[in-house]
Motif scaffolding. Sequence first.
Motif, PDB file in Angstrom:
ATOM      1  N   ALA A  95      51.036 -74.498   3.106  1.00  0.00           N
ATOM      2  CA  ALA A  95      51.065 -75.778   2.389  1.00  0.00           C
ATOM      3  C   ALA A  95      52.430 -76.455   2.524  1.00  0.00           C
ATOM      4  CB  ALA A  95      50.721 -75.561   0.925  1.00  0.00           C
ATOM      5  N   MET A  96      53.500 -75.666   2.428  1.00  0.00           N
ATOM      6  CA  MET A  96      54.842 -76.251   2.552  1.00  0.00           C
ATOM      7  C   MET A  96      55.083 -76.822   3.945  1.00  0.00           C
ATOM      8  SD  MET A  96      57.447 -73.813   0.446  1.00  0.00           S
ATOM      9  CE  MET A  96      56.566 -72.274   0.613  1.00  0.00           C
ATOM     10  N   LEU A  97      54.616 -76.112   4.964  1.00  0.00           N
ATOM     11  CA  LEU A  97      54.851 -76.553   6.341  1.00  0.00           C
ATOM     12  C   LEU A  97      54.013 -77.765   6.711  1.00  0.00           C
ATOM     13  CD1 LEU A  97      55.039 -73.084   8.134  1.00  0.00           C
ATOM     14  CD2 LEU A  97      56.916 -74.717   7.855  1.00  0.00           C
TER      15      LEU A  97
ATOM     16  N   ALA B  16      58.968 -69.338  16.580  1.00  0.00           N
ATOM     17  CA  ALA B  16      57.730 -70.122  16.551  1.00  0.00           C
ATOM     18  C   ALA B  16      56.546 -69.221  16.191  1.00  0.00           C
ATOM     19  CB  ALA B  16      57.500 -70.788  17.904  1.00  0.00           C
ATOM     20  N   GLN B  17      56.509 -68.031  16.769  1.00  0.00           N
ATOM     21  CA  GLN B  17      55.422 -67.100  16.471  1.00  0.00           C
ATOM     22  C   GLN B  17      55.446 -66.693  14.995  1.00  0.00           C
ATOM     23  OE1 GLN B  17      52.932 -66.026  18.784  1.00  0.00           O
ATOM     24  NE2 GLN B  17      52.083 -65.566  16.782  1.00  0.00           N
ATOM     25  N   TRP B  18      56.668 -66.488  14.458  1.00  0.00           N
ATOM     26  CA  TRP B  18      56.791 -66.153  13.041  1.00  0.00           C
ATOM     27  C   TRP B  18      56.248 -67.293  12.170  1.00  0.00           C
ATOM     28  CZ3 TRP B  18      56.982 -63.294   8.973  1.00  0.00           C
ATOM     29  CH2 TRP B  18      57.471 -63.806   7.763  1.00  0.00           C
ATOM     30  N   THR B  19      56.560 -68.526  12.540  1.00  0.00           N
ATOM     31  CA  THR B  19      56.084 -69.682  11.774  1.00  0.00           C
ATOM     32  C   THR B  19      54.559 -69.698  11.723  1.00  0.00           C
ATOM     33  OG1 THR B  19      58.043 -71.023  12.228  1.00  0.00           O
ATOM     34  CG2 THR B  19      56.000 -72.214  11.752  1.00  0.00           C
ATOM     35  N   VAL B  20      53.931 -69.481  12.864  1.00  0.00           N
ATOM     36  CA  VAL B  20      52.467 -69.499  12.924  1.00  0.00           C
ATOM     37  C   VAL B  20      51.877 -68.347  12.116  1.00  0.00           C
ATOM     38  CG1 VAL B  20      50.470 -69.316  14.462  1.00  0.00           C
ATOM     39  CG2 VAL B  20      52.439 -70.718  15.131  1.00  0.00           C
ATOM     40  N   SER B  21      52.441 -67.149  12.264  1.00  0.00           N
ATOM     41  CA  SER B  21      51.870 -66.003  11.544  1.00  0.00           C
ATOM     42  C   SER B  21      52.149 -66.101  10.043  1.00  0.00           C
ATOM     43  CB  SER B  21      52.402 -64.684  12.115  1.00  0.00           C
ATOM     44  OG  SER B  21      53.789 -64.574  11.928  1.00  0.00           O
TER      45      SER B  21
ATOM     46  N   ASN C 182      50.217 -66.660   4.550  1.00  0.00           N
ATOM     47  CA  ASN C 182      50.712 -67.065   3.235  1.00  0.00           C
ATOM     48  C   ASN C 182      50.281 -68.506   2.943  1.00  0.00           C
ATOM     49  OD1 ASN C 182      52.531 -68.123   1.158  1.00  0.00           O
ATOM     50  ND2 ASN C 182      53.701 -66.244   1.420  1.00  0.00           N
ATOM     51  N   VAL C 183      49.403 -68.672   1.961  1.00  0.00           N
ATOM     52  CA  VAL C 183      48.849 -69.999   1.684  1.00  0.00           C
ATOM     53  C   VAL C 183      49.923 -70.995   1.236  1.00  0.00           C
ATOM     54  CG1 VAL C 183      46.516 -69.195   1.181  1.00  0.00           C
ATOM     55  CG2 VAL C 183      48.199 -69.299  -0.672  1.00  0.00           C
TER      56      VAL C 183
ATOM     57  N   LEU D  18      56.519 -78.066  17.644  1.00  0.00           N
ATOM     58  CA  LEU D  18      55.440 -77.453  18.409  1.00  0.00           C
ATOM     59  C   LEU D  18      54.810 -76.307  17.622  1.00  0.00           C
ATOM     60  CD1 LEU D  18      53.990 -77.470  21.142  1.00  0.00           C
ATOM     61  CD2 LEU D  18      55.760 -75.931  21.994  1.00  0.00           C
ATOM     62  N   SER D  19      55.657 -75.506  16.966  1.00  0.00           N
ATOM     63  CA  SER D  19      55.114 -74.395  16.178  1.00  0.00           C
ATOM     64  C   SER D  19      54.289 -74.922  15.002  1.00  0.00           C
ATOM     65  CB  SER D  19      56.229 -73.459  15.701  1.00  0.00           C
ATOM     66  OG  SER D  19      57.118 -74.104  14.825  1.00  0.00           O
ATOM     67  N   LEU D  20      54.696 -76.042  14.412  1.00  0.00           N
ATOM     68  CA  LEU D  20      53.909 -76.631  13.324  1.00  0.00           C
ATOM     69  C   LEU D  20      52.558 -77.129  13.833  1.00  0.00           C
ATOM     70  CD1 LEU D  20      56.523 -78.589  11.187  1.00  0.00           C
ATOM     71  CD2 LEU D  20      55.553 -76.328  10.801  1.00  0.00           C
ATOM     72  N   SER D  21      52.526 -77.647  15.047  1.00  0.00           N
ATOM     73  CA  SER D  21      51.234 -78.077  15.597  1.00  0.00           C
ATOM     74  C   SER D  21      50.325 -76.870  15.818  1.00  0.00           C
ATOM     75  CB  SER D  21      51.422 -78.855  16.904  1.00  0.00           C
ATOM     76  OG  SER D  21      51.734 -77.990  17.979  1.00  0.00           O
ATOM     77  N   CYS D  22      50.932 -75.707  16.131  1.00  0.00           N
ATOM     78  CA  CYS D  22      50.148 -74.483  16.314  1.00  0.00           C
ATOM     79  C   CYS D  22      49.631 -73.958  14.980  1.00  0.00           C
ATOM     80  CB  CYS D  22      50.986 -73.412  17.015  1.00  0.00           C
ATOM     81  SG  CYS D  22      51.380 -73.811  18.728  1.00  0.00           S
ATOM     82  N   VAL D  23      50.314 -74.288  13.890  1.00  0.00           N
ATOM     83  CA  VAL D  23      49.819 -73.931  12.560  1.00  0.00           C
ATOM     84  C   VAL D  23      48.527 -74.704  12.287  1.00  0.00           C
ATOM     85  CG1 VAL D  23      50.260 -74.181  10.074  1.00  0.00           C
ATOM     86  CG2 VAL D  23      52.058 -73.289  11.574  1.00  0.00           C
ATOM     87  N   ALA D  24      48.541 -75.995  12.625  1.00  0.00           N
ATOM     88  CA  ALA D  24      47.375 -76.841  12.365  1.00  0.00           C
ATOM     89  C   ALA D  24      46.232 -76.540  13.331  1.00  0.00           C
ATOM     90  CB  ALA D  24      47.775 -78.309  12.465  1.00  0.00           C
ATOM     91  N   ALA D  25      46.572 -76.266  14.592  1.00  0.00           N
ATOM     92  CA  ALA D  25      45.552 -75.993  15.616  1.00  0.00           C
ATOM     93  C   ALA D  25      46.019 -74.802  16.443  1.00  0.00           C
ATOM     94  CB  ALA D  25      45.355 -77.224  16.501  1.00  0.00           C
ATOM     95  N   PRO D  26      45.734 -73.575  15.976  1.00  0.00           N
ATOM     96  CA  PRO D  26      46.257 -72.379  16.642  1.00  0.00           C
ATOM     97  C   PRO D  26      45.820 -72.280  18.096  1.00  0.00           C
ATOM     98  CG  PRO D  26      45.305 -71.830  14.502  1.00  0.00           C
ATOM     99  CD  PRO D  26      44.940 -73.247  14.789  1.00  0.00           C
ATOM    100  N   PRO D  27      46.759 -71.939  18.977  1.00  0.00           N
ATOM    101  CA  PRO D  27      46.403 -71.727  20.389  1.00  0.00           C
ATOM    102  C   PRO D  27      45.769 -70.350  20.560  1.00  0.00           C
ATOM    103  CG  PRO D  27      48.726 -71.312  20.073  1.00  0.00           C
ATOM    104  CD  PRO D  27      48.187 -71.758  18.729  1.00  0.00           C
TER     105      PRO D  27
END
Length: 202
Positions: A100-102, A85-90, A95-96, A175-184
Motif C-alpha cells: 500500500a505504501m509503495l 529491486a527484487q527485495w521491493t517486489v518480494s 506485506n500488505v 521499474l521495481s514499482l511497476s513490477c509490484v503492480a504487474a509482476p514479471p
Amino acid sequence: MMPAARESLLDAAYTALLHRPWSAVRMVDVAAAAGVSRQTLYNEFGSKDGLARALVRREADGYLAGVERALAAPGDIGERLASAAQWTVSAARQNVLVRAMLTGCWSESLPSPSLAAVPSGSAVPAQRRADGPLPSPSDLVGLVRDRAVAAMAVPGMGKGDAVELARACEVVVRLSLSCVAAPPGEGGVEELVRAALPRQAR
C-alpha cells in the motif's frame, strides 16, 4: 514500556490485520494477544490511529532496512540494484502495508492514516516519530534512490557520472514499482533492471 513490548503490540496488530479488516481490529484484542493491558496499549500509542501510524512507520522502516541490506551485498552495481529491486517486489508481495505504501493504493480493509504529521502529545519517542510525516510513494522513491546512490557512489566521481548514477538508480526504483503492480515472470526483475541500466553500470 520496554521496546520489546511495543514490538509485541505491533506484531499483534499486524497479525490481527491479516485476519480481519482494520475497522474490525479491536484494541482490547491487540492488547490481549500481546499479553498486556488495554491501558498499557493506550499509554504506548494513544489511540487506534496512533497504533496504525506506528504500524505503518515500522513496516516502512523494515522495507527500507531491507533495501539497504540488498544494496550492501557483494556484487557489481547491476547486481546490487537488481537485488534491491527484487527485495521491493518480494516485500510488497509479502506485506500488505508495504504494498500500500509503495503503490498508494490503500484498500478499505487496511488502516489508512494521514501521511501528514499529526499533533503528538506522546512521551514515547518512537510514537512521536510515528506521529510525524509518513512516506508517500514518491517519498519512498526518493529515499530508495538516495540510498542507492550513496551505496554506489565512489570517491572522486565526476558530476556527470553522479547525475547518471542518480538517474539510473531512480529508473531502477520506478521499474521495481511497476513490477509490484504487474509482476514479471520468474527471474524477470533482474533481467529488466540489467536491461534498463546504462552499459557502464551493468
